[in-house]
Design a protein around this motif. Structure first.
Motif, short mmCIF file in Angstrom:
data_model
loop_
_atom_site.label_atom_id
_atom_site.label_comp_id
_atom_site.label_asym_id
_atom_site.label_seq_id
_atom_site.Cartn_x
_atom_site.Cartn_y
_atom_site.Cartn_z
N PHE A 159 0.72 -1.32 -0.13
CA PHE A 159 0.03 0.04 -0.07
C PHE A 159 0.83 1.33 0.01
O PHE A 159 0.66 2.31 -0.71
CB PHE A 159 -0.99 -0.03 1.17
N ASN A 160 2.00 1.33 0.77
CA ASN A 160 3.00 2.35 0.89
C ASN A 160 3.37 2.42 -0.23
O ASN A 160 3.63 3.75 -0.77
CB ASN A 160 3.66 2.12 2.02
N LEU A 161 3.83 1.53 -1.12
CA LEU A 161 4.66 1.82 -2.24
C LEU A 161 3.63 2.18 -3.37
O LEU A 161 4.16 3.20 -4.17
CB LEU A 161 4.98 0.15 -2.80
N ALA A 162 2.43 1.97 -3.34
CA ALA A 162 1.21 2.62 -4.36
C ALA A 162 1.18 3.92 -4.06
O ALA A 162 1.11 4.75 -5.06
CB ALA A 162 0.17 1.77 -4.27
N LEU A 163 1.36 4.47 -2.87
CA LEU A 163 1.00 5.89 -2.45
C LEU A 163 2.35 6.76 -3.04
O LEU A 163 2.16 7.66 -3.60
CB LEU A 163 0.84 6.27 -1.07
N LYS A 164 3.38 6.08 -2.88
CA LYS A 164 4.68 6.78 -3.29
C LYS A 164 4.58 6.74 -5.01
O LYS A 164 5.06 7.90 -5.41
CB LYS A 164 6.05 5.82 -2.98
N LYS A 165 4.32 5.80 -5.55
CA LYS A 165 4.11 5.85 -6.86
C LYS A 165 3.13 6.88 -7.64
O LYS A 165 3.51 7.47 -8.58
CB LYS A 165 3.90 4.48 -7.54
N LEU A 166 1.94 6.96 -6.73
CA LEU A 166 0.88 7.84 -7.18
C LEU A 166 1.61 9.27 -6.86
O LEU A 166 1.36 10.19 -7.73
CB LEU A 166 -0.21 7.77 -6.20
N GLU A 167 2.17 9.68 -5.90
CA GLU A 167 2.81 11.01 -5.57
C GLU A 167 3.80 11.36 -6.60
O GLU A 167 3.84 12.48 -7.04
CB GLU A 167 3.72 10.81 -4.31
N GLU A 168 4.64 10.21 -7.16
CA GLU A 168 5.55 10.40 -8.07
C GLU A 168 5.04 10.79 -9.42
O GLU A 168 5.35 11.90 -10.23
CB GLU A 168 6.63 9.45 -8.14
N LEU A 169 3.82 10.07 -9.88
CA LEU A 169 3.05 10.39 -11.04
C LEU A 169 2.38 11.65 -10.98
O LEU A 169 2.66 12.39 -11.92
CB LEU A 169 1.97 9.11 -10.89
N ALA A 191 2.87 10.04 -17.76
CA ALA A 191 3.71 10.04 -16.42
C ALA A 191 3.52 8.88 -15.77
O ALA A 191 4.47 8.46 -15.27
CB ALA A 191 2.70 11.07 -15.61
N GLU A 192 2.53 8.01 -16.11
CA GLU A 192 2.14 6.80 -15.51
C GLU A 192 3.12 5.70 -16.25
O GLU A 192 4.10 5.09 -15.40
CB GLU A 192 0.78 6.16 -15.98
N ASP A 193 3.53 5.95 -17.54
CA ASP A 193 4.64 5.23 -18.16
C ASP A 193 6.04 5.25 -17.46
O ASP A 193 6.82 4.44 -17.41
CB ASP A 193 4.54 5.42 -19.69
N VAL A 194 6.47 6.85 -17.19
CA VAL A 194 7.48 7.06 -16.53
C VAL A 194 7.76 6.47 -15.24
O VAL A 194 8.71 5.88 -15.14
CB VAL A 194 7.65 8.58 -16.54
N VAL A 195 6.73 6.34 -14.58
CA VAL A 195 6.68 5.87 -13.19
C VAL A 195 6.82 4.40 -13.27
O VAL A 195 7.87 3.80 -12.30
CB VAL A 195 5.37 6.17 -12.30
#
Length: 70
Positions: free
Chosen positions: A1-11, A35-39
């Motif tokens: 869950f934490n990883l998903a939030l990090k990726k969303l913030e990066e996106l 942006a999704e592709d970059v992440v």
């Protein structure tokens, strides 16, 4: 869950630094998809040719540095 939030913030960070033209020059249908592709590691920030030649270039460099730090 934490990883998903990090990726969303990066996106969201990358998307906010793009021009939002949704031109498709990078091969993605819109800036959010790009942006999704970059992440996900499927594209590089430098693939946004519009931002590279426009005013968002310095913002993209900041996003690139953040992306490489993770």
């Amino acid at each position: 869950f934490n990883l998903a939030l990090k990726k969303l913030e990066e996106l969201e960070s990358i998307r906010d630094r793009l021009l939002g033209l949704d031109c498709g020059a990078c091969g993605a249908p819109n800036c959010r998809a790009f942006a999704e592709d970059v992440v996900r590691g499927l594209a590089k920030i430098e693939d946004c040719v519009v931002a590279q030649s426009g005013r968002a270039g310095s913002n993209l460099n900041k996003a690139k540095i953040r992306s490489e730090e993770k």
